[in-house]
Design a protein around this motif. Structure first.
Motif, PDB file in Angstrom:
ATOM      1  N   ALA A   1      15.193  -0.447  -8.448  1.00 33.94           N
ATOM      2  CA  ALA A   1      15.684  -0.338  -9.524  1.00 33.94           C
ATOM      3  C   ALA A   1      16.956   0.065 -10.098  1.00 33.94           C
ATOM      4  O   ALA A   1      17.790  -0.504 -10.731  1.00 33.94           O
ATOM      5  CB  ALA A   1      14.780   0.794 -10.244  1.00 33.94           C
ATOM      6  N   GLU A   2      17.533   0.368  -8.711  1.00 33.92           N
ATOM      7  CA  GLU A   2      18.885   0.201  -9.362  1.00 33.92           C
ATOM      8  C   GLU A   2      19.592  -1.134  -8.433  1.00 33.92           C
ATOM      9  O   GLU A   2      20.555  -1.142  -8.487  1.00 33.92           O
ATOM     10  CB  GLU A   2      19.684   1.601  -8.157  1.00 33.92           C
ATOM     11  N   LEU A   3      19.048  -1.358  -7.198  1.00 35.24           N
ATOM     12  CA  LEU A   3      19.265  -2.542  -6.528  1.00 35.24           C
ATOM     13  C   LEU A   3      19.039  -3.739  -7.116  1.00 35.24           C
ATOM     14  O   LEU A   3      19.757  -4.611  -6.628  1.00 35.24           O
ATOM     15  CB  LEU A   3      19.760  -2.722  -4.939  1.00 35.24           C
ATOM     16  N   GLY A   4      17.913  -3.924  -8.410  1.00 32.18           N
ATOM     17  CA  GLY A   4      17.844  -5.545  -9.015  1.00 32.18           C
ATOM     18  C   GLY A   4      16.357  -6.195  -7.909  1.00 32.18           C
ATOM     19  O   GLY A   4      16.233  -5.760  -7.370  1.00 32.18           O
ATOM     20  N   ASP A   5      16.478  -7.173  -8.753  1.00 28.36           N
ATOM     21  CA  ASP A   5      15.819  -8.040  -8.095  1.00 28.36           C
ATOM     22  C   ASP A   5      16.144  -9.066  -6.747  1.00 28.36           C
ATOM     23  O   ASP A   5      14.331  -9.420  -6.269  1.00 28.36           O
ATOM     24  CB  ASP A   5      15.732  -9.607  -9.262  1.00 28.36           C
ATOM     25  N   SER A   6      16.767  -8.680  -5.943  1.00 28.25           N
ATOM     26  CA  SER A   6      17.288  -8.882  -4.596  1.00 28.25           C
ATOM     27  C   SER A   6      16.772  -8.180  -3.871  1.00 28.25           C
ATOM     28  O   SER A   6      16.676  -8.226  -2.601  1.00 28.25           O
ATOM     29  CB  SER A   6      18.226  -9.096  -4.027  1.00 28.25           C
ATOM     30  N   THR A   7      15.488  -6.965  -4.655  1.00 28.29           N
ATOM     31  CA  THR A   7      14.839  -5.957  -3.454  1.00 28.29           C
ATOM     32  C   THR A   7      13.377  -6.405  -4.446  1.00 28.29           C
ATOM     33  O   THR A   7      12.754  -5.756  -5.432  1.00 28.29           O
ATOM     34  CB  THR A   7      15.215  -4.252  -3.366  1.00 28.29           C
ATOM     35  N   ARG A   8      12.285  -5.495  -3.277  1.00 26.88           N
ATOM     36  CA  ARG A   8      11.513  -5.243  -3.742  1.00 26.88           C
ATOM     37  C   ARG A   8      10.958  -4.121  -2.475  1.00 26.88           C
ATOM     38  O   ARG A   8      11.452  -4.213  -1.284  1.00 26.88           O
ATOM     39  CB  ARG A   8       9.577  -6.603  -3.322  1.00 26.88           C
ATOM     40  N   PHE A   9      10.030  -3.334  -3.135  1.00 23.11           N
ATOM     41  CA  PHE A   9       9.438  -2.077  -2.366  1.00 23.11           C
ATOM     42  C   PHE A   9       7.876  -2.625  -2.015  1.00 23.11           C
ATOM     43  O   PHE A   9       6.704  -2.747  -2.912  1.00 23.11           O
ATOM     44  CB  PHE A   9       9.100  -0.849  -3.139  1.00 23.11           C
ATOM     45  N   VAL A  10       8.140  -1.756  -0.323  1.00 24.43           N
ATOM     46  CA  VAL A  10       6.361  -1.670  -0.322  1.00 24.43           C
ATOM     47  C   VAL A  10       6.304  -0.651   0.887  1.00 24.43           C
ATOM     48  O   VAL A  10       6.634   0.422   1.071  1.00 24.43           O
ATOM     49  CB  VAL A  10       5.997  -2.989   0.304  1.00 24.43           C
ATOM     50  N   ARG A  11       4.871   0.629  -0.108  1.00 28.31           N
ATOM     51  CA  ARG A  11       4.698   1.312   1.082  1.00 28.31           C
ATOM     52  C   ARG A  11       3.538   1.048   2.080  1.00 28.31           C
ATOM     53  O   ARG A  11       3.182   0.071   2.242  1.00 28.31           O
ATOM     54  CB  ARG A  11       3.106   2.251  -0.172  1.00 28.31           C
ATOM     55  N   CYS A  12       4.228   1.545   3.165  1.00 29.08           N
ATOM     56  CA  CYS A  12       3.935   1.311   4.748  1.00 29.08           C
ATOM     57  C   CYS A  12       4.419   1.738   5.582  1.00 29.08           C
ATOM     58  O   CYS A  12       5.330   2.800   5.657  1.00 29.08           O
ATOM     59  CB  CYS A  12       4.740  -0.102   4.652  1.00 29.08           C
ATOM     60  N   ASP A  13       3.288   2.065   6.815  1.00 31.20           N
ATOM     61  CA  ASP A  13       3.143   2.941   7.793  1.00 31.20           C
ATOM     62  C   ASP A  13       4.031   1.825   8.970  1.00 31.20           C
ATOM     63  O   ASP A  13       2.330   1.038   8.851  1.00 31.20           O
ATOM     64  CB  ASP A  13       1.618   3.610   7.342  1.00 31.20           C
ATOM     65  N   ILE A  14       4.040   2.166   9.721  1.00 30.23           N
ATOM     66  CA  ILE A  14       4.777   1.068  10.368  1.00 30.23           C
ATOM     67  C   ILE A  14       3.755   1.085  11.406  1.00 30.23           C
ATOM     68  O   ILE A  14       3.518  -0.031  12.221  1.00 30.23           O
ATOM     69  CB  ILE A  14       5.941   1.232  11.274  1.00 30.23           C
ATOM     70  N   THR A  15       2.876   1.933  11.661  1.00 32.52           N
ATOM     71  CA  THR A  15       1.563   1.819  13.077  1.00 32.52           C
ATOM     72  C   THR A  15       0.455   1.039  12.425  1.00 32.52           C
ATOM     73  O   THR A  15      -0.560   1.137  13.213  1.00 32.52           O
ATOM     74  CB  THR A  15       1.489   3.339  13.335  1.00 32.52           C
ATOM     75  N   LYS A  16       0.075   1.130  11.235  1.00 34.80           N
ATOM     76  CA  LYS A  16      -0.357   0.278  11.292  1.00 34.80           C
ATOM     77  C   LYS A  16      -0.743  -1.525  10.233  1.00 34.80           C
ATOM     78  O   LYS A  16       0.072  -2.097   9.302  1.00 34.80           O
ATOM     79  CB  LYS A  16      -1.868   0.953   9.604  1.00 34.80           C
ATOM     80  N   GLY A  17      -0.844  -2.095  11.405  1.00 34.68           N
ATOM     81  CA  GLY A  17      -0.910  -3.880  11.086  1.00 34.68           C
ATOM     82  C   GLY A  17      -1.019  -4.559   9.426  1.00 34.68           C
ATOM     83  O   GLY A  17      -0.666  -5.406   9.191  1.00 34.68           O
ATOM     84  N   ASP A  18      -1.990  -3.955   8.850  1.00 35.49           N
ATOM     85  CA  ASP A  18      -2.548  -4.846   7.898  1.00 35.49           C
ATOM     86  C   ASP A  18      -1.305  -4.173   6.674  1.00 35.49           C
ATOM     87  O   ASP A  18      -0.696  -4.615   5.717  1.00 35.49           O
ATOM     88  CB  ASP A  18      -3.903  -3.827   6.901  1.00 35.49           C
ATOM     89  N   GLU A  19      -1.257  -3.031   6.905  1.00 35.32           N
ATOM     90  CA  GLU A  19       0.457  -2.618   5.930  1.00 35.32           C
ATOM     91  C   GLU A  19       1.906  -3.464   6.036  1.00 35.32           C
ATOM     92  O   GLU A  19       2.498  -3.443   5.373  1.00 35.32           O
ATOM     93  CB  GLU A  19       0.600  -0.904   6.065  1.00 35.32           C
ATOM     94  N   VAL A  20       1.741  -3.256   7.462  1.00 30.49           N
ATOM     95  CA  VAL A  20       3.002  -4.032   7.799  1.00 30.49           C
ATOM     96  C   VAL A  20       2.858  -5.525   7.224  1.00 30.49           C
ATOM     97  O   VAL A  20       3.815  -6.030   7.068  1.00 30.49           O
ATOM     98  CB  VAL A  20       3.625  -3.967   9.077  1.00 30.49           C
ATOM     99  N   GLN A  21       1.591  -6.240   7.783  1.00 31.64           N
ATOM    100  CA  GLN A  21       1.679  -7.446   7.046  1.00 31.64           C
ATOM    101  C   GLN A  21       1.817  -8.044   6.059  1.00 31.64           C
ATOM    102  O   GLN A  21       2.582  -8.400   4.945  1.00 31.64           O
ATOM    103  CB  GLN A  21      -0.184  -7.814   7.392  1.00 31.64           C
ATOM    104  N   SER A  22       1.174  -6.743   5.435  1.00 32.16           N
ATOM    105  CA  SER A  22       1.658  -6.596   3.329  1.00 32.16           C
ATOM    106  C   SER A  22       2.626  -6.650   3.093  1.00 32.16           C
ATOM    107  O   SER A  22       3.629  -7.557   2.169  1.00 32.16           O
ATOM    108  CB  SER A  22       0.471  -5.712   2.311  1.00 32.16           C
ATOM    109  N   ALA A  23       3.710  -5.498   3.922  1.00 32.63           N
ATOM    110  CA  ALA A  23       4.959  -5.994   3.334  1.00 32.63           C
ATOM    111  C   ALA A  23       5.769  -7.434   3.807  1.00 32.63           C
ATOM    112  O   ALA A  23       6.465  -7.839   3.332  1.00 32.63           O
ATOM    113  CB  ALA A  23       5.628  -4.995   4.349  1.00 32.63           C
ATOM    114  N   VAL A  24       5.605  -7.316   5.173  1.00 34.70           N
ATOM    115  CA  VAL A  24       5.544  -9.317   5.433  1.00 34.70           C
ATOM    116  C   VAL A  24       5.611 -10.822   4.990  1.00 34.70           C
ATOM    117  O   VAL A  24       6.242 -11.422   4.221  1.00 34.70           O
ATOM    118  CB  VAL A  24       4.964  -9.504   6.758  1.00 34.70           C
ATOM    119  N   GLU A  25       4.109 -10.455   3.959  1.00 33.51           N
ATOM    120  CA  GLU A  25       3.889 -11.595   2.983  1.00 33.51           C
ATOM    121  C   GLU A  25       4.412 -11.220   1.951  1.00 33.51           C
ATOM    122  O   GLU A  25       4.544 -12.264   1.017  1.00 33.51           O
ATOM    123  CB  GLU A  25       2.273 -11.216   2.906  1.00 33.51           C
TER     124      GLU A  25
END
Length: 263
Positions: free
Chosen positions: A47-71
């Protein structure tokens, strides 16, 4: 590689070192996907940094969650040029307790899983995204011949990888593993024009440090030869942005620690 108009995944990006990295990239005209377990802090930063950012909740040990961040980076910004992995945990326990009982194996494994396996997980999925983008645009091979950067992966180790203290078996060995990833990954990904670097920070003024007693903090600051203070997250971020910009930095580990050596 320039930062402007390029997109990066920053894990652990909602606070501490990762937050400073996210801010630095955005301030230089780049895009950031902030991946973190702290959803409220991550959303507030977006919200502070604006349109050039996105957030995704992610546990880096989980392949599907990191893949969602990449996508998310691919869909929001048209592709991914790199990652800065700042997510990690500290596990403190001695091999034997006061009564000579052995350390908890699950706690040891958790530290290794998050810090080492999680780093590898992020690297493999980010590298795959970059390599597939290169292949799809029909320039595979050309960029290497022309020495044109196509991607950058920056991992975070620790001086504990070299100067591990009593009680840091899990943390030190996991961070030493991150150091060990650096050169083989850099060699493998060279054919794609993807560089791999690791930063080994010393004692930094992160939220984790805010919880320690003042006396302990003062002792840490006094143990740094120069400057006699904790490192600022912004100084870590400056090194990250320099690594991105400096194409001849590859396959190396940089200590950022004020010359401290832990004993």
């Amino acid at each position: 590689m320039q930062i402007k108009e390029n997109s990066f995944l920053v894990t652990g990006g909602a606070s501490g070192l990762g937050e400073s990295v996210a801010r630095a990239i955005v301030y230089q005209g780049g895009n950031v996907v902030i991946a973190d377990l702290n959803e409220s802090a991550g959303q507030a930063l977006v919200a502070e940094l604006g349109d050039s950012t996105r957030f995704v909740r992610c546990d880096i040990t989980k392949g599907d969650e990191v893949q969602s961040a990449v996508e998310m980076a691919e869909s929001a910004f048209g592709g991914l040029q790199g990652s800065i992995n700042c997510a990690g945990i500290v596990v403190v326990q001695k091999l034997l307790d006061r009564d000579n009982n052995p350390a908890d194996l699950e706690s040891f494994s958790r530290g290794v899983n998050v810090n080492l396996v999680g780093s590898f997980n992020v690297a493999r999925l980010v590298a795959a995204s970059i390599a597939k983008r290169i292949a799809s645009d029909g320039t595979a091979g050309e960029h290497v011949e022309k020495n044109a950067d196509q991607g950058i992966i920056i991992n975070t180790a620790s001086i504990a990888a070299f100067d591990g203290q009593i009680g840091q078996a899990s943390y030190s060995s996991s961070k030493a593993g991150v150091v060990g990833l650096t050169l083989p990954l850099a060699r493998e990904l060279a054919r794609h024009g993807i560089r791999v670097m690791t930063i080994a920070p010393g004692v930094f003024a992160t939220p984790m440090m805010e919880s320690i007693p003042d006396k302990a903090r003062e002792q840490l600051e006094a143990s740094v030869p120069y400057p006699k203070r904790l490192g600022a997250p912004s100084e870590f971020a400056k090194l990250v942005t320099h690594i991105i910009d400096n194409a001849y930095l590859n396959g190396e580990v940089i200590r950022l620690d004020g010359a401290i050596r832990m004993v």
